[in-house]
Design a protein around this motif. Structure first.
Motif, mmCIF file in Angstrom:
data_model
loop_
_atom_site.group_PDB
_atom_site.id
_atom_site.type_symbol
_atom_site.label_atom_id
_atom_site.label_comp_id
_atom_site.label_asym_id
_atom_site.label_seq_id
_atom_site.Cartn_x
_atom_site.Cartn_y
_atom_site.Cartn_z
ATOM 1 N N GLY A 40 5.059 0.458 2.935
ATOM 2 C CA GLY A 40 6.553 0.573 3.251
ATOM 3 C C GLY A 40 7.045 -0.711 3.230
ATOM 4 N N ALA A 41 8.527 -0.675 3.157
ATOM 5 C CA ALA A 41 9.365 -1.958 3.027
ATOM 6 C C ALA A 41 8.921 -3.001 4.391
ATOM 7 C CB ALA A 41 10.519 -1.721 3.134
ATOM 8 N N ASN A 42 8.445 -2.103 5.450
ATOM 9 C CA ASN A 42 8.106 -2.886 6.696
ATOM 10 C C ASN A 42 6.691 -3.737 6.404
ATOM 11 O OD1 ASN A 42 6.809 -0.346 6.744
ATOM 12 N ND2 ASN A 42 6.117 -0.786 8.541
ATOM 13 N N ASP A 43 5.883 -3.475 5.329
ATOM 14 C CA ASP A 43 4.787 -4.226 4.993
ATOM 15 C C ASP A 43 4.683 -5.249 4.252
ATOM 16 O OD1 ASP A 43 3.325 -2.274 6.555
ATOM 17 O OD2 ASP A 43 3.241 -0.921 4.959
ATOM 18 N N ILE A 44 5.886 -5.371 3.398
ATOM 19 C CA ILE A 44 6.360 -6.508 2.419
ATOM 20 C C ILE A 44 5.691 -7.855 2.841
ATOM 21 C CG2 ILE A 44 7.861 -7.742 0.955
ATOM 22 C CD1 ILE A 44 9.206 -4.935 0.604
ATOM 23 N N ALA A 45 6.222 -8.321 4.160
ATOM 24 C CA ALA A 45 6.003 -9.781 4.425
ATOM 25 C C ALA A 45 4.200 -9.761 4.710
ATOM 26 C CB ALA A 45 6.591 -10.047 5.741
ATOM 27 N N MET A 46 3.739 -8.646 5.006
ATOM 28 C CA MET A 46 2.304 -8.639 5.368
ATOM 29 C C MET A 46 1.712 -8.767 4.047
ATOM 30 S SD MET A 46 -0.075 -5.960 7.090
ATOM 31 C CE MET A 46 0.418 -4.793 5.855
ATOM 32 N N LEU A 47 2.097 -8.083 2.929
ATOM 33 C CA LEU A 47 1.390 -8.202 1.610
ATOM 34 C C LEU A 47 1.620 -9.542 0.934
ATOM 35 C CD1 LEU A 47 2.564 -4.573 0.355
ATOM 36 C CD2 LEU A 47 0.334 -5.229 1.314
ATOM 37 N N GLU A 48 2.631 -9.946 1.224
ATOM 38 C CA GLU A 48 3.056 -11.408 0.802
ATOM 39 C C GLU A 48 2.076 -12.415 1.530
ATOM 40 O OE1 GLU A 48 7.117 -11.374 0.484
ATOM 41 O OE2 GLU A 48 7.277 -10.433 -1.396
ATOM 42 N N ALA A 49 1.770 -12.222 2.685
ATOM 43 C CA ALA A 49 1.095 -13.122 3.504
ATOM 44 C C ALA A 49 -0.240 -13.147 3.149
ATOM 45 C CB ALA A 49 1.279 -12.927 5.060
ATOM 46 N N ALA A 50 -0.729 -11.949 2.800
ATOM 47 C CA ALA A 50 -2.292 -12.061 2.266
ATOM 48 C C ALA A 50 -2.783 -12.654 1.132
ATOM 49 C CB ALA A 50 -2.662 -10.519 2.171
ATOM 50 N N GLY A 51 -3.865 -13.080 1.046
ATOM 51 C CA GLY A 51 -4.290 -13.398 -0.222
ATOM 52 C C GLY A 51 -4.265 -12.462 -1.280
ATOM 53 N N LEU A 52 -4.624 -11.148 -0.872
ATOM 54 C CA LEU A 52 -4.387 -10.060 -1.766
ATOM 55 C C LEU A 52 -3.530 -9.098 -0.951
ATOM 56 C CD1 LEU A 52 -4.929 -8.643 -4.524
ATOM 57 C CD2 LEU A 52 -6.838 -7.872 -3.613
ATOM 58 N N GLY A 53 -2.408 -8.530 -1.495
ATOM 59 C CA GLY A 53 -1.825 -7.785 -1.007
ATOM 60 C C GLY A 53 -1.862 -6.210 -1.849
ATOM 61 N N VAL A 54 -2.161 -5.190 -1.346
ATOM 62 C CA VAL A 54 -2.455 -3.767 -1.961
ATOM 63 C C VAL A 54 -1.373 -2.992 -1.548
ATOM 64 C CG1 VAL A 54 -4.005 -2.055 -2.441
ATOM 65 C CG2 VAL A 54 -4.983 -4.404 -2.181
ATOM 66 N N ALA A 55 -0.655 -2.242 -2.555
ATOM 67 C CA ALA A 55 0.220 -1.329 -2.159
ATOM 68 C C ALA A 55 -0.553 -0.085 -2.566
ATOM 69 C CB ALA A 55 1.353 -1.563 -3.257
ATOM 70 N N PHE A 56 -0.514 0.708 -1.439
ATOM 71 C CA PHE A 56 -1.393 2.317 -1.511
ATOM 72 C C PHE A 56 -0.328 3.241 -1.400
ATOM 73 C CE2 PHE A 56 -3.653 5.445 0.336
ATOM 74 C CZ PHE A 56 -4.753 5.638 -0.566
ATOM 75 N N HIS A 57 -0.061 3.774 -2.560
ATOM 76 C CA HIS A 57 0.864 5.043 -2.682
ATOM 77 C C HIS A 57 2.275 4.710 -2.105
ATOM 78 C CE1 HIS A 57 -1.591 8.310 -4.121
ATOM 79 N NE2 HIS A 57 -2.541 7.915 -3.388
ATOM 80 N N ALA A 58 2.716 3.419 -2.502
ATOM 81 C CA ALA A 58 4.029 2.744 -1.746
ATOM 82 C C ALA A 58 5.125 3.178 -2.627
ATOM 83 C CB ALA A 58 3.659 1.235 -1.855
ATOM 84 N N LYS A 59 6.106 2.727 -1.864
ATOM 85 C CA LYS A 59 7.599 2.937 -2.334
ATOM 86 C C LYS A 59 7.732 1.886 -3.661
ATOM 87 C CE LYS A 59 8.971 5.454 1.399
ATOM 88 N NZ LYS A 59 7.643 5.655 2.032
#
Length: 80
Positions: A40-59
């Motif tokens: 979800g949108a609330n995860d975007i900052a975390m995904l961008e902060a990680a070395g690898l951001g994985v969207a799982f069945h994401a919006k």
């Protein structure tokens, strides 16, 4: 800091991205050695902060910002 304290911090609004940064530093990891999974949108900052951001069945907005996308429930692997 104990796991319980980390959960309280996260619930208190610090955010998953900052928690990821804290844990990365605390464990002596490099950013490139981290992975985050979100949907979800609330995860975007975390995904961008990680070395690898994985969207799982994401919006759609999240899929566009993640490095990797998982769009299926079909995962092949061994079971315990």
């Amino acid at each position: 800091m104990h796991a319980y304290d980390l959960l309280l911090t996260l619930a208190g609004g610090l955010g998953a991205a900052l928690l990821l940064g804290y844990l990365t530093q605390r464990l002596g990891l490099k950013r490139e050695e981290t992975l985050a999974v979100g949907d979800g949108a609330n995860d975007i900052a975390m995904l961008e902060a990680a070395g690898l951001g994985v969207a799982f069945h994401a919006k759609p907005m999240v899929r566009e910002r993640a490095g990797v996308r998982i769009v299926t429930n079909f995962i092949v692997g061994k079971t315990a």
